[in-house]
Structures are given as structure tokens and as C-alpha cells.
Scaffold this motif. Structure first.
Motif, PDB file in Angstrom:
ATOM      1  N   THR A 256       0.812  -1.227   0.000  1.00 57.17           N
ATOM      2  CA  THR A 256       0.000   0.000   0.000  1.00 57.17           C
ATOM      3  C   THR A 256       0.841   1.271   0.000  1.00 57.17           C
ATOM      4  N   TRP A 257       0.168   2.333  -0.386  1.00 54.70           N
ATOM      5  CA  TRP A 257       0.763   3.675  -0.351  1.00 54.70           C
ATOM      6  C   TRP A 257       1.247   3.995   1.060  1.00 54.70           C
ATOM      7  N   GLN A 258       0.444   3.650   2.044  1.00 54.31           N
ATOM      8  CA  GLN A 258       0.804   3.923   3.435  1.00 54.31           C
ATOM      9  C   GLN A 258       2.108   3.225   3.831  1.00 54.31           C
ATOM     10  N   ASP A 259       2.366   2.050   3.227  1.00 56.87           N
ATOM     11  CA  ASP A 259       3.578   1.313   3.588  1.00 56.87           C
ATOM     12  C   ASP A 259       4.847   2.128   3.325  1.00 56.87           C
ATOM     13  N   LEU A 260       4.760   3.085   2.407  1.00 55.11           N
ATOM     14  CA  LEU A 260       5.947   3.903   2.117  1.00 55.11           C
ATOM     15  C   LEU A 260       6.383   4.709   3.335  1.00 55.11           C
ATOM     16  N   GLU A 261       5.453   4.981   4.245  1.00 55.59           N
ATOM     17  CA  GLU A 261       5.824   5.776   5.434  1.00 55.59           C
ATOM     18  C   GLU A 261       6.872   5.036   6.271  1.00 55.59           C
ATOM     19  N   VAL A 262       6.894   3.729   6.153  1.00 57.47           N
ATOM     20  CA  VAL A 262       7.900   2.938   6.863  1.00 57.47           C
ATOM     21  C   VAL A 262       9.217   2.935   6.088  1.00 57.47           C
ATOM     22  N   PHE A 263       9.133   2.613   4.803  1.00 58.18           N
ATOM     23  CA  PHE A 263      10.372   2.438   4.034  1.00 58.18           C
ATOM     24  C   PHE A 263      11.077   3.752   3.740  1.00 58.18           C
ATOM     25  N   LEU A 264      10.321   4.840   3.598  1.00 59.41           N
ATOM     26  CA  LEU A 264      10.975   6.127   3.350  1.00 59.41           C
ATOM     27  C   LEU A 264      11.627   6.679   4.618  1.00 59.41           C
ATOM     28  N   GLN A 265      11.379   6.038   5.737  1.00 61.54           N
ATOM     29  CA  GLN A 265      12.144   6.375   6.942  1.00 61.54           C
ATOM     30  C   GLN A 265      13.326   5.419   7.106  1.00 61.54           C
ATOM     31  N   LEU A 266      13.095   4.142   6.818  1.00 63.08           N
ATOM     32  CA  LEU A 266      14.155   3.147   7.021  1.00 63.08           C
ATOM     33  C   LEU A 266      15.300   3.305   6.023  1.00 63.08           C
ATOM     34  N   LEU A 267      14.947   3.524   4.755  1.00 61.92           N
ATOM     35  CA  LEU A 267      15.980   3.464   3.714  1.00 61.92           C
ATOM     36  C   LEU A 267      17.018   4.590   3.763  1.00 61.92           C
ATOM     37  N   PRO A 268      16.605   5.875   3.763  1.00 66.49           N
ATOM     38  CA  PRO A 268      17.643   6.918   3.720  1.00 66.49           C
ATOM     39  C   PRO A 268      18.567   6.888   4.935  1.00 66.49           C
ATOM     40  N   ARG A 269      18.003   6.643   6.086  1.00 64.39           N
ATOM     41  CA  ARG A 269      18.848   6.655   7.285  1.00 64.39           C
ATOM     42  C   ARG A 269      19.819   5.488   7.293  1.00 64.39           C
ATOM     43  N   SER A 270      19.398   4.338   6.766  1.00 62.88           N
ATOM     44  CA  SER A 270      20.277   3.170   6.745  1.00 62.88           C
ATOM     45  C   SER A 270      21.312   3.264   5.634  1.00 62.88           C
ATOM     46  N   SER A 271      20.961   3.984   4.602  1.00 61.27           N
ATOM     47  CA  SER A 271      21.777   3.948   3.404  1.00 61.27           C
ATOM     48  C   SER A 271      22.795   5.085   3.355  1.00 61.27           C
ATOM     49  N   THR A 272      22.324   6.312   3.160  1.00 60.44           N
ATOM     50  CA  THR A 272      23.259   7.437   3.128  1.00 60.44           C
ATOM     51  C   THR A 272      23.305   8.160   4.466  1.00 60.44           C
ATOM     52  N   ALA A 273      22.631   7.621   5.463  1.00 60.49           N
ATOM     53  CA  ALA A 273      22.625   8.198   6.806  1.00 60.49           C
ATOM     54  C   ALA A 273      22.024   9.597   6.816  1.00 60.49           C
ATOM     55  N   GLU A 274      21.022   9.802   5.963  1.00 56.69           N
ATOM     56  CA  GLU A 274      20.341  11.095   5.915  1.00 56.69           C
ATOM     57  C   GLU A 274      18.915  10.939   6.435  1.00 56.69           C
ATOM     58  N   ARG A 275      18.353  12.065   6.933  1.00 60.52           N
ATOM     59  CA  ARG A 275      16.945  12.029   7.337  1.00 60.52           C
ATOM     60  C   ARG A 275      16.096  11.716   6.118  1.00 60.52           C
ATOM     61  N   MET A 276      16.488  12.324   5.014  1.00 63.37           N
ATOM     62  CA  MET A 276      15.839  12.012   3.739  1.00 63.37           C
ATOM     63  C   MET A 276      16.879  12.277   2.659  1.00 63.37           C
ATOM     64  N   ASN A 277      16.866  11.439   1.641  1.00 59.91           N
ATOM     65  CA  ASN A 277      17.779  11.624   0.519  1.00 59.91           C
ATOM     66  C   ASN A 277      17.323  12.841  -0.286  1.00 59.91           C
ATOM     67  N   PRO A 278      18.234  13.489  -1.024  1.00 59.68           N
ATOM     68  CA  PRO A 278      17.858  14.726  -1.725  1.00 59.68           C
ATOM     69  C   PRO A 278      16.657  14.584  -2.659  1.00 59.68           C
TER      70      PRO A 278
END
Lengths: 491, 256, 215
Positions: A256-278
Motif C-alpha cells: 500500500t501507499w501507506q507502507d511507504l511511510e515505513v520504508f521512506l524512513q528506514l531506507l535513507p537513514r540506513s543507506s546514506t545516513a540522511e533524514r531524507m535523501n535529496p
């Protein structure tokens, strides 16, 4: 390292015993991985609910995988309803053929590419090249790899094995052969290197008619694709061309669309260590007069359903390609990414590659052993993949064989060759360990002969004594001490 | 309270001093401890190398050897992690293969009774000051199994901080693996050695007289590397430090 | 058999362990994570947005609706921007004070090369997310086609406070329509590809100015 192929590479231990001796590589990797490690820890510590997010991420992926057929049919319908075309590919060859045909239909002979693990995995650039179509990588690190005739060595930063001065040299020497040359007097300042890439690629973006991408997520209920990036090369490829072809692994779907609220928090912080990628781009089919007017989605299996069939190994398909596990892995840090012989290096590669490709080759059979099982990867994984558990599970597959799924068929595989001596030793040890009297006999024999034990051992022991002393065998085992001093044994 | 020592095959054969230290320590704390001689090995090396079927007899042996004991105490973090994390998996897989629930039941029975030494001291006995005396500088390497699988947290450091005469030196990069990893040490000897060399360098840089852990298998690799590099830092199991007292001081060979 | 049927068939065989009759909703997903992190007033949320935008090297300005035209004019003049691309539905008063600039309206006919010759772009936004320092564009009339905020090197984005500001990613997603093309922007373009160290300024606009207007 050159030639753009992982084929015919040696098993991990041989490759790693060479790469660990490369001082420059070691220094580059230590510097880069330690930089990002500390930053990731800080970015994650900002969120008090990280454990809950991580558990939710794992749960959403589990839900998806357990009903993958349902969600793929759903995403297919949604993408087509929004004006996209959906294609299915069982393996790399089929995926490459589909993309080649789609590019040929446009009449174009070049494409611009967003960094994509899926297209690395299927060897799309090489296949396009053979078909007379030139693929330009536009991610900075992919550009470094492509210009250097090199191979990626990291999921997020494919040129992590290169430091700034090596990158400068590659740009200065090679950019001219691919298009606009590097500016005169280019230094190794990262900002200048980034600027050189901007100038070199701008021309390609402006004239490109076909873009090729992967996707980080596909939302089943809406048909939305999501690409998470930093540089803006992704946006260029996703919006300027007339035709967009996205090659995506079937496991990238989320319900679901709502599921992105989880992954858009998990991914940038785990990956480039940013709150959000540019930059994050989200698109659903095509939009009139905005962006590509033709959109193709190529869904690829290529070993994923084989992986799905293994109830323990299945969790590897939860991976969101953040690369946090690479950045904390002590083995990756020292061996480097190329030793893993796959676009997926590091801990996740050690469990993903042998599942996608099978464990038949010597290299693929060696990957589950490319770990000290220290567990640092599991600790940082944002979707809680228990990598050590899967590593040991795959080791079983290598030494014991058994039932697996290969290209969709249930098959019984034999134990891998080259483990006969080890197997015999394990059996002998098990026998001794199941007979305490025999264990005691061995201990006493070792104690009696302890003055004769050499400091450097031949055969398999050599691997130990080349860099380490062997412990001295004590005069008396614990077992004998207990019996001597306590006089009685329980049971 | 019936307490059994699971000394482990490595300690039994190569590091009997550690086993003796556990006995000394527990008896000093008023715990009567048995050594069931039927015990041998938890099967960690076999299991982690992929030989699950070769591990199963050792799981059964472990259960038989420690039947009837309330607490099974072991001075090896990795062996506890083997029992706690992997015995249930072995049981689950056997059941899935249609071989019944025997191994799963064994796991359910032994897992809650198996304790790493510092867990037993802090959680069961409720002590952090064990009356020890060890007049040396010490650095502590928290081993991967202790740190990440068991989550020992501050228990070992709490225990060390109450040892009289002991000066604890912080270890840089403490949470990084030493590179032992069981058969990894020989299967991927080059990477293992590179990790070991970095760990040894960090240890030496603390200037401590001794490095201690809750696991002698890591210590065998660390100590072997330190010795080959000519370091003055000696490997010592945490139990041996905790067993040492002013009346009966313990000084491992060569310690400054 | 088509590849589609083949792949779906493989998936169904691979999932033989999933009980017949289990539905996706039978697989539990516990959403006990936080909907937002911390308690904030509207003003504090705007403050956090400004902080996080600036942390990733966006330049943040705060002004009022009345003073907005003057502020935009000053920002453009400060860069010496001569050609400005604007979305067709941008409130005309926003650029009313900009003198001596050529306004290029976003149309489908505009070529990429013409766009590349533009100095700056001025847009509104769909929503801004404080916790991550993110502005989201959804190609509405005041934001235009995706490419106009990509090709020029300078982007001025106007955010209405508090109407367009939300606290968290979850709240942001709720406000957005997935059917529209969406671009999430958190600071100017950047890369970590050289030694995993962050450098700002690659292909997208190298200067991002966010103007928060307090209504």
C-alpha cells in the motif's frame, strides 16, 4: 579488476587473500565505511521508534512475499490502468531481450541509465552493447566504474574502492573518450569532481530519448514506482526521455501507499545516513505532457522465486538494498566488494548471490563462508534479515546438499565437491565428542606429547599458524583435574 | 539449586585454568557446582560449518548430561549462543523434515537453564562484586556473541569494575569482531588474520597488561596473534580475573 | 505458457508452506511506530522544517505574503538571474516586483535545451515535511512539469506556513495523490559517491532556496 564481468572469478578466499594485501584498497574502504558507519548510527538514533519501524518493515515485506502473486497481479493492473506496459522476464536473458526490443522499437541507439542493481545483475549494459545500443551510466559512482572499465564493489557506492585522486585520474583520462572531456586542471576536490560529472553528463541528458531505471519500491494498490536518489541523475533519466523502461525485481513490490511511510524512513537513514535523501521520484504510469509518454515495466524473476521457495532463505528478499550491512561488515571492509564476484557484495550478497545463482560454482559455494558470523549485519539491517542464520543455512546446503528449487524445479543437489576431508574430520570429531572416553584419551595423548608440538603446522593447520601462535596444550585437562581433585564424577 | 558447569570442549582440552577458575569463583560465592562427565561439546563448530546432522547427537548428549540441573553455567558466550539460538532451529528443522519433536523438546528444556557465566553471576546470584583482586591494567573485548547474540551489555564491565586493584582501559573499536569465527579462521585465513591484526593493534595501543573476554575461542585467536606480533598484552579469561583474590592471587604467565 | 504464467506459477509453488486460505491481512503488520516524533506547536514545526532544510544546505528565508514579491525579486536580482521559468499557474503577484527579467512559461512545447538556458525557476509546493526537511512537488499548476525544477541551476520554492507544513513522512504521504507525478526534494542535489562523504551540487539545481511565507 577490469572487463565488466564477474564470470570465471576465483572463490572468495582466494580473491580475498589477494585483495586484503592491497593497502590502497584497504585504506579506501576503511575510511569510507567508518565515515558512514558513525553517521548511520546518529541518523538512526534520532528516531526513538526505530525498533518498531524495523519490525514493521520486516512484517510488510513478509506479508508481500507470502502473497507475492496477488500483489504482482495488482501492481500489473494498476500500472496498465495508468498507461504503462508490463512485461515479465523469467531470467536475465529474457529481460535483456525485452529491453533490447523495446529500445529498438524507438529507433534509438543510446540510452541513459539510472543506477540500478537489477540491471547490473542481468548484465544489461553488456547485452545492449552487443545489440549495438550504448548505455550511459549517469550515477556518479557508476560513471566512475564505467569510465574506469571496472566493476562495482558496493551496492550504494559502486566506486567505493576508489579514492578521490584515483577518480580524478579516471575522469581526466577517460571522459574525452565518452563525450565532453574533463575540465583542464581538474583537481581531486570532491566538489570539482562532481562538477565535472555534471558538465559531462548534461549533454547526454538533454538529448536522450530513452531512459532505463530500476525502482526501489512498486506500490501494488496504486501502481506507483519509487526511485530514491541523491544527485538528480535519476530525475533526469526519469523525466527528460520520451520512453522510460524500468527493470524491477518482483520482490520490490509493497502492498500500500501507506507502507511507504515505513520504508521512506528506514531506507535513507540506513543507506546514506540522511533524514531524507535529496530526491525521490514517484510516478504512476504516464502523465500527459509531463515526462516520458511511453512507460514500460519489466518484472524480473531471475532466481527470486527459487529464493522464495526456501522458507529460511526467503527473508533475503526483504532486502531494500540500503547497504548498511556492507558498511559495518569487517569482512567486506578488508576483502573489498570484488571478492564476492557479484553485483551484490558484502553480507547480503553472501546470502543473496548463492540463492539467485545457486551454489553449484566454486565461487558461489564459497560465499556463505565469507563471514565470521559476527552479527553486525543483522544488527543494522532495517528489515531485520538474520543474515548469520541464512549464511549457516546455506552452508548446510553446500556441505550436506538436499532439496532446493533451481529455475523453478525441485531438485536434489549433492554436497559440493572439495569438502570431503572436512566432512570426514567433522564426522570423526563428532564421534569423539559423542564418546567422552575417547575425548579423554585424545586429551591425554596430546598432553603427553605436548613438548613435541611444533609452532608452525603443515596442512590445514598452516592457515592458522601463519599469523597466529598455537595454544600450548596443558599438562592436564579440566576433566582429569576434576577427577583427580574432586574424586567423583557426577554420572 | 543444582548447578552444573558446562566447561566446553575448548576449555576442557586447552584452557583448564578457566574451568578451575569458574569452580573456585562459584564455590567462593557459596554455590555448589557439579561437573557432569558425560558432557563434551555443544556442536557449534559443526553447526556453523553446515554440518547440522553431525550436530544432532551432540545436542542430545548435552541434554542427557545436564538433565536434572536447574542451572547450566558456562564460561563461553558463543557456546551459550549456540544453545540458545541454534538448538531451537535444529529442533524446528528436524520437525519440518518429519523427524518428530524430540530435538525441539530438548531445546525447549535446555535453553532456559543455560547461562553464560556473567549472566549467572549478575542475574541469578545478583552479585557484581565477587570479592576479586587483580592488580593489573586490563582491557575488555566484548566478543560478538556476548555483545550481539546474548546482549550481555554492561554485565562483564560491572563485574570488572568491582575488582580490587584492577584498572580498566577502554578498547577502541571494541564492538568489532576479532576475526576468529570458528572455521572462518582457517577457511578465510587472510581476512581472519587481517581482522585479528587490527584487533591486536587496538589492544596493544591500550597499553593494558591483559585483554579479557568471556570466550576463550576468541581469546585463542587474539592471544595467538598478539604473541606472534610480540605484544606484551596477555590474554586472560574474565573468569580467571574474577577468581583471583588477595589470598590466592592469580597471575597468568608473563603478565606484568 | 506465457512467462507471466510461468513466474506466477513458480511463486505459487514456492509458497506451498503458506496455508490455503490465508489472506494478506492474516499476516500481521504492527504499526506501533510513531506517527510523528515529538510534540510541537505549528510554529515549532515550521522552525524544525527550516532547521532541517538548512542542515542539508537549502537556503531558507522567512517572510509574509505581502513581502513575498519583494523577497523573490531580491533573490533573483542577487543571482543576476535574467530568464526565469514559471509554472503556468504560479500566482502572478509573486513575480510582480521582479524587474528586468524574462519570464518563460512552462509549456509542453518548451524544449529541454531552451530550459537549459534558463537561470532560475520559481514554484510553489504541495506539502513540506518538517521532520525530514523535505518539500514535495506534485505538478499542480503552481509547480509545473517535473523538468522545470530539475534542469535550471537555481530553484526558489515557496511554502505556505502553516497550511502546507506537516510534521512527518506519514502525514506527508496522506496529503499526496499517488496518481500525480511526485518529486520529493530535501536540499539541493548531492552525492556521497566520493569516499562516502556528502558533497552538494551535482545534476539538479545546485542552489535551493525555500521561502516560508507566514500567512
Amino acid at each position: 579488476m577490469s572487463g565488466g564481468t564477474y564470470l570465471g572469478m576465483p572463490a572468495f578466499p582466494e580473491a580475498a587473500s589477494e585483495s586484503t594485501q592491497n593497502k590502497q584498497l584497504r585504506a579506501n574502504l576503511t575510511h569510507a565505511t567508518h565515515t558512514i558507519r558513525d553517521k548511520r548510527a546518529k541518523a538512526v538514533a534520532e528516531l526513538a521508534d526505530w525498533p518498531q519501524l524495523r519490525a514493521a518493515g520486516a512484517a510488510i515485506k513478509n506479508r508481500t512475499l507470502r502473497h507475492l502473486d496477488h500483489y504482482l497481479e495488482q501492481v500489473e493492473a494498476a500500472v496498465e490502468a495508468a498507461g504503462g506496459h508490463v512485461h515479465w522476464a523469467a531470467d536475465a536473458d529474457e529481460a535483456n531481450r525485452i529491453v533490447i526490443d523495446l529500445v529498438r522499437m524507438t529507433g534509438e541507439t543510446e540510452v541513459v541509465k539510472v543506477k540500478s542493481m537489477a540491471t547490473q545483475e542481468i548484465g544489461l549494459n553488456e547485452a545492449l552493447g552487443e545489440a549495438g545500443i550504448r548505455a550511459y551510466e549517469t550515477d556518479l559512482a557508476e560513471l566512475i566504474v564505467q569510465l574506469g572499465d571496472d566493476l562495482p564493489s558496493h551496492i550504494l557506492v559502486p566506486a567505493i574502492h576508489r579514492n578521490r585522486s584515483e577518480i580524478r585520474d579516471i575522469f581526466a583520462k577517460e571522459m574525452g573518450n565518452w563525450g565532453r572531456p574533463a575540465p583542464d586542471g581538474l583537481t581531486d576536490r570532491p566538489a570539482e569532481l562532481a562538477d565535472a560529472a555534471r558538465l559531462h553528463l548534461r549533454e547526454k541528458f538533454l538529448r536522450a530519448k530513452v531512459g532505463v531505471s530500476g525502482a526501489n519500491f512498486m506500490v501494488a494498490e496504486t501502481g506507483t514506482l519509487v526511485v530514491v536518489e541523491s544527485e538528480g541523475n535519476g530525475r533526469m533519466c526519469l523525466t527528460l526521455p520520451e520512453t522510460l523502461i524500468s527493470v524491477v525485481g518482483i520482490e520490490k513490490v509493497v502492498p500500500t501507499w501507506q507502507d511507504l511511510e515505513v520504508f521512506l524512513q528506514l531506507l535513507p537513514r540506513s543507506s546514506t545516513a540522511e533524514r531524507m535523501n535529496p530526491y525521490t521520484s514517484m510516478w504512476t504510469g504516464t502523465t500527459d505532457e509531463d515526462g516520458p509518454q511511453t512507460f514500460h515495466l519489466v518484472l524480473i524473476d531471475n532466481g527470486r522465486t527459487d529464493t522464495l521457495a526456501d522458507t529460511v532463505g526467503r527473508q533475503a528478499l526483504r532486502c531494500i538494498r540500503c547497504s548498511a550491512c556492507l558498511n559495518v561488515c569487517p569482512v567486506y571492509e578488508r576483502a573489498g566488494g570484488h571478492a564476492y564476484g557479484s553485483p551484490y557484495p558484502g553480507p547480503i550478497g553472501a546470502i543473496l548471490t548463492p540463492q539467485l545463482r545457486g551454489t553449484q560454482s566454486k565461487l558461489d559455494a564459497s560465499l556463505p563462508y565469507a563471514s565470521s558470523l559476527c552479527g553486525a549485519c543483522y544488527e543494522v539491517c532495517p528489515v531485520a534479515i538474520d543474515i548469520p542464520e541464512v549464511l549457516v543455512h546455506l552452508r548446510e546446503r553446500v556441505v550436506q546438499g538436499g532439496e532446493v528449487t533451481l529455475r523453478g524445479s525441485r531438485t536434489t543437489i549433492k554436497p559440493a565437491k572439495g569438502h570431503a576431508a572436512e566432512r570426514a574430520a567433522m564426522r570423526a570429531a563428532r564421534w569423539a565428542l559423542d564418546h567422552p572416553a575417547a575425548l579423554r584419551g585424545g586429551q591425554r595423548l596430546a598432553a603427553r606429547t605436548r613438548r613435541l608440538h611444533p609452532k608452525r603446522l603443515p596442512g590445514p593447520g598452516k592457515a592458522w599458524t601463519e599469523t597466529r601462535e598455537v595454544p600450548a596444550v596443558p599438562a592436564e585437562s579440566f576433566r582429569d583435574w576434576w577427577q583427580r581433585t574432586r574424586g567423583k564424577e557426577t554420572k | 539449586m543444582r548447578v552444573a558447569l558446562f566447561v566446553t570442549c575448548v576449555n576442557d582440552t586447552l584452557y583448564p585454568d578457566t574451568g578451575r577458575a569458574v569452580v573456585t569463583l562459584l564455590e567462593r560465592l557459596g554455590v555448589e557446582v557439579d561437573f557432569p562427565a558425560a558432557q563434551t561439546c555443544c556442536g557449534q563448530a559443526q553447526f556453523n560449518t553446515g554440518y547440522r546432522y553431525e550436530t544432532e547427537p551432540l545436542v542430545r548428549r548435552y541434554a542427557r548430561a545436564f538433565e536434572g540441573y536447574d542451572h547450566i553455567v558456562t564460561p563461553s558466550g558463543s557456546c551459550v549462543a549456540m544453545v540458545r539460538d541454534n538448538y531451537p532451529r535444529i529442533g524446528e528443522k528436524a520437525a519440518a523434515e518429519g523427524r518428530g519433536d524430540e530435538l525441539a523438546e530438548i531445546a525447549a528444556s535446555v535453553v532456559p537453564r543455560t547461562y553464560e557465566l556473567t549472566e549467572f553471576l549478575v542475574d541469578v546470584l545478583g552479585v557484581t562484586d565477587v570479592g576479586a583482586y587483580f592488580p593489573h591494567t586490563v582491557t575488555y573485548h566484548p566478543t560478538c556473541h556476548g555483545l550481539r547474540m546474548l546482549g550481555l551489555g554492561r554485565r562483564p564491565v560491572e563485574l570488572l569494575s568491582h575488582v580490587k586493584g584492577l584498572e580498566l582501559r577502554e578498547l577502541p573499536g571494541a564492538d568489532e569482531c576479532c576475526g576468529f569465527g570458528g572455521t572462518f579462521a582457517v577457511k578465510n585465513a587472510a581476512v581472519s588474520a587481517a581482522m585479528g591484526a587490527d584487533k591486536a593493534r587496538h589492544i596493544s595501543e591500550t597499553g593494558a597488561s591483559a585483554v579479557c573476554t568471556v570466550d576463550n575461542s576468541c581469546l585463542m585467536h587474539i592471544g595467538g596473534t598478539l604473541a606472534r606480533l610480540g605484544s606484551q598484552t596477555r590474554p586472560v579469561h574474565l573468569a580467571e580475573i574474577l577468581a583471583s583474590t588477595e589470598e590466592h592471587p592469580y597471575a597468568p604467565g608473563g603478565i606484568r | 505458457m506465457s512467462t507471466r504464467e510461468q513466474v506466477l506459477g513458480r511463486i505459487r509453488r514456492a509458497l506451498a508452506d503458506v496455508p490455503h486460505g490465508e489472506t494478506p491481512d492474516d499476516v500481521p503488520v504492527n504499526r506501533d511506530y510513531l506517527r510523528m516524533h515529538g510534540e510541537r506547536s505549528a510554529e515549532e514545526t515550521a522552525e524544525l522544517l527550516a532547521e532541517n532544510l538548512a542542515d542539508y544546505r537549502a537556503i531558507v528565508h522567512r517572510t509574509t505574503t505581502a513581502e513575498l514579491p519583494g523577497r523573490i525579486a531580491a533573490l533573483l536580482a542577487g543571482r543576476g538571474a535574467g530568464r526565469i521559468v514559471v509554472p503556468a499557474g504560479l500566482p502572478p503577484e509573486w513575480l510582480a516586483a521582479a524587474e528586468g527579467v524574462e519570464l518563460v512559461t512552462d509549456t509542453a512545447a518548451l524544449t529541454h535545451r531552451e530550459l537549459d538556458a534558463v537561470d532560475s525557476v520559481v514554484t510553489g509546493c504541495a506539502v513540506a515535511i518538517a521532520e525530514t526537511g523535505t518539500i514535495v512537488l506534485d505538478a499542480s499548476p503552481d509547480q509545473g512539469r517535473r523538468r522545470i525544477t530539475l534542469v535550471p541551476d537555481h530553484h526558489i520554492c515557496v511554502v505556505r506556513v502553516p497550511a502546507q507544513v506537516v510534521d512527518s513522512v506519514a502525514e506527508g504521504l496522506e496529503r499526496l495523490d499517488p496518481a500525480r507525478p511526485l518529486t520529493w526534494i530535501s536540499g539541493p542535489s548531492a552525492t556521497s559517491d566520493i569516499e562516502l562523504d556528502r558533497v552538494e551540487g551535482v545534476h539538479g539545481p545546485r542552489t535551493l532556496e525555500v521561502v516560508l511565507i507566514h500567512e
